[in-house]
Scaffold this motif. Structure first.
Motif, PDB file in Angstrom:
ATOM      1  N   LEU A 144       0.834  -1.204   0.000  1.00 48.97           N
ATOM      2  CA  LEU A 144       0.000   0.000   0.000  1.00 48.97           C
ATOM      3  C   LEU A 144       0.871   1.258   0.000  1.00 48.97           C
ATOM      4  O   LEU A 144       0.650   2.194  -0.778  1.00 48.97           O
ATOM      5  CB  LEU A 144      -0.919  -0.004   1.220  1.00 48.97           C
ATOM      6  CG  LEU A 144      -1.850   1.209   1.364  1.00 48.97           C
ATOM      7  CD1 LEU A 144      -2.929   1.185   0.300  1.00 48.97           C
ATOM      8  CD2 LEU A 144      -2.472   1.236   2.748  1.00 48.97           C
ATOM      9  N   ALA A 145       1.879   1.282   0.866  1.00 50.86           N
ATOM     10  CA  ALA A 145       2.747   2.454   0.976  1.00 50.86           C
ATOM     11  C   ALA A 145       3.498   2.730  -0.323  1.00 50.86           C
ATOM     12  O   ALA A 145       3.734   3.891  -0.685  1.00 50.86           O
ATOM     13  CB  ALA A 145       3.734   2.264   2.125  1.00 50.86           C
ATOM     14  N   THR A 201       1.322   4.808  -3.359  1.00 49.58           N
ATOM     15  CA  THR A 201       0.576   6.042  -3.039  1.00 49.58           C
ATOM     16  C   THR A 201       0.599   7.080  -4.147  1.00 49.58           C
ATOM     17  O   THR A 201      -0.150   8.058  -4.094  1.00 49.58           O
ATOM     18  CB  THR A 201       1.114   6.663  -1.741  1.00 49.58           C
ATOM     19  OG1 THR A 201       2.528   6.844  -1.855  1.00 49.58           O
ATOM     20  CG2 THR A 201       0.791   5.784  -0.543  1.00 49.58           C
ATOM     21  N   ASP A 202       1.440   6.921  -5.161  1.00 51.55           N
ATOM     22  CA  ASP A 202       1.375   7.800  -6.324  1.00 51.55           C
ATOM     23  C   ASP A 202       0.261   7.297  -7.226  1.00 51.55           C
ATOM     24  O   ASP A 202       0.473   6.525  -8.161  1.00 51.55           O
ATOM     25  CB  ASP A 202       2.715   7.802  -7.068  1.00 51.55           C
ATOM     26  CG  ASP A 202       2.683   8.715  -8.293  1.00 51.55           C
ATOM     27  OD1 ASP A 202       1.729   9.525  -8.410  1.00 51.55           O
ATOM     28  OD2 ASP A 202       3.594   8.616  -9.129  1.00 51.55           O
ATOM     29  N   PRO A 246      -4.194   2.263  -4.843  1.00 50.79           N
ATOM     30  CA  PRO A 246      -3.270   1.692  -3.854  1.00 50.79           C
ATOM     31  C   PRO A 246      -3.819   0.441  -3.185  1.00 50.79           C
ATOM     32  O   PRO A 246      -3.061  -0.488  -2.854  1.00 50.79           O
ATOM     33  CB  PRO A 246      -3.095   2.829  -2.840  1.00 50.79           C
ATOM     34  CG  PRO A 246      -3.389   4.072  -3.618  1.00 50.79           C
ATOM     35  CD  PRO A 246      -4.480   3.686  -4.556  1.00 50.79           C
TER      36      PRO A 246
END
Length: 367
Positions: free
Chosen positions: A48-49, A52-53, A258
């Motif tokens: 997920l991190a 984030t774009d 995401p």
């Protein structure tokens, strides 16, 4: 019943019992809702991190990677090896899909939607949303000619019932006779306890390799502690999936990009699922004998996140007794009029709270 005449949310009736339980000097043990308390796996959070774009709109049908991950998961974990990416669709959690699937499939006034006798309430609410008639029946022979949609739930919520291959096949055969869509909600499939297997409605032994009229819903909320991610999917009949995708495109129902990447990571990692299963197994091994020592009989409950229990008394009496012990459960009447003497107790509390509930139950049995 029109949409403006929906019943009150049943859990609001629990407020006085929650107040009693909350006043217990040892603190409340909330076993009422199956909301995970354990951490989301690091493999999911990292995915997920890293995603984030997300400047572009996501795809309603899911990224190619997500659709392939769903297909691979069905083959690896559920023994369903005849799906392609055109037979799967990610959704924003499973509850909204359960509630609106009848509407999206064109079920409406004059039609009947069948669901189990012990049932997740949203099956019936979905009938209300589209103007159809909900009908509770477990025996396919009892399903009326007006049936257009059949809900199965295996493992079941609240009762943990697991349908065998033969039972699934009989249900599907009857649905095909009625030209009805049959949908199996299988979100607890990785949590089998007292059974040799938890077969899927899409298992080739059930369908003979045909996807016609047949859908399966799955959620990552339980197996991967992703309830807050709202990550689920539906798979099966190509024409039904295409219709659902078209409706969802028009409505702009898209899983955030995401979260799609997080789903890919979760679906590709079996280790965290096995670890979480062991955590629930240990909690179950603590709570079940304590309930039995306190006078409860456990019915079904061979799989899933709950213990389906009865003292032989009115469910509200049992809920009141539990509240006096600082324990919050769920009354069986929330899951159908056929179970006025049952309560549902969840395994989704910390190890410490489960142990405390067991201690209180055993103390009460000695008193």
């Amino acid at each position: 019943m029109a949409l403006g005449e929906l019943p009150d949310y049943p859990w609001d009736l629990m407020k006085p019992y929650r107040a009693v339980a909350g006043a217990h000097p040892g603190g409340v043990v909330d076993l009422s809702i199956g909301s995970p308390v354990d951490a989301t796996p690091e493999v999911v959070r990292a995915a997920l991190a890293a995603a984030t774009d997300a400047h572009a709109y996501p795809q309603t049908v899911g990224t190619p990677a997500l659709r392939e991950a769903i297909v691979d998961w069905f083959a690896r974990r559920r023994g369903v090896d005849y799906l392609t990416v055109d037979h799967v669709l990610p959704t924003i959690g499973s509850k909204e899909l359960v509630a609106f699937l009848p509407f999206m499939l064109g079920v409406g006034e004059g039609d009947t939607i069948v669901h189990p006798r012990a049932a997740y309430p949203t099956y019936a609410i979905g009938a209300e949303f589209c103007g159809a008639q909900a009908f509770a029946a477990d025996d396919p022979a009892d399903w009326p000619e007006s049936t257009k949609l059949v809900w199965l739930n295996s493992p079941g919520n609240p009762d943990g019932r697991v349908l065998t291959v033969d039972e699934l096949k009989a249900a599907r055969d009857r649905a095909l006779e009625l030209d009805a869509t049959i949908v199996s909600d299988e979100c607890y499939a990785e949590l089998g306890w007292d059974v040799d297997e938890v077969p899927s409605l899409l298992d080739p032994r059930v369908t003979g390799g045909s996807r016609a009229n047949t859908l399966v819903i799955y959620s990552l909320s339980k197996q991967s502690n992703m309830a807050g991610y709202r990550a689920a999917f539906v798979a099966g009949c190509g024409s039904r999936i295409a219709r659902l995708a078209n409706v969802r495109k028009h409505a702009g129902l898209m899983l955030p990009a995401p979260l799609q990447e997080a789903m890919v990571a979760a679906l590709g990692d079996d280790a965290h699922v096995a670890a979480q299963r062991e955590i629930y197994a240990a909690r179950r091994a603590v709570l079940r004998p304590a309930l039995e020592a306190a006078g409860f009989h456990i019915d079904r409950s061979e799989a899933g996140l709950y213990l389906w229990a009865t003292e032989g008394h009115d469910a509200w009496e049992s809920i009141s007794r539990l509240a006096e012990l600082g324990i919050v459960g769920g009354p069986g009447v929330f899951y159908g009029e056929h179970f006025p003497r049952h309560v549902r107790l969840s395994l989704t509390a910390t190890d410490e709270r489960i142990a405390e509930a067991a201690r209180r139950l055993r103390a009460a049995s000695r008193g």
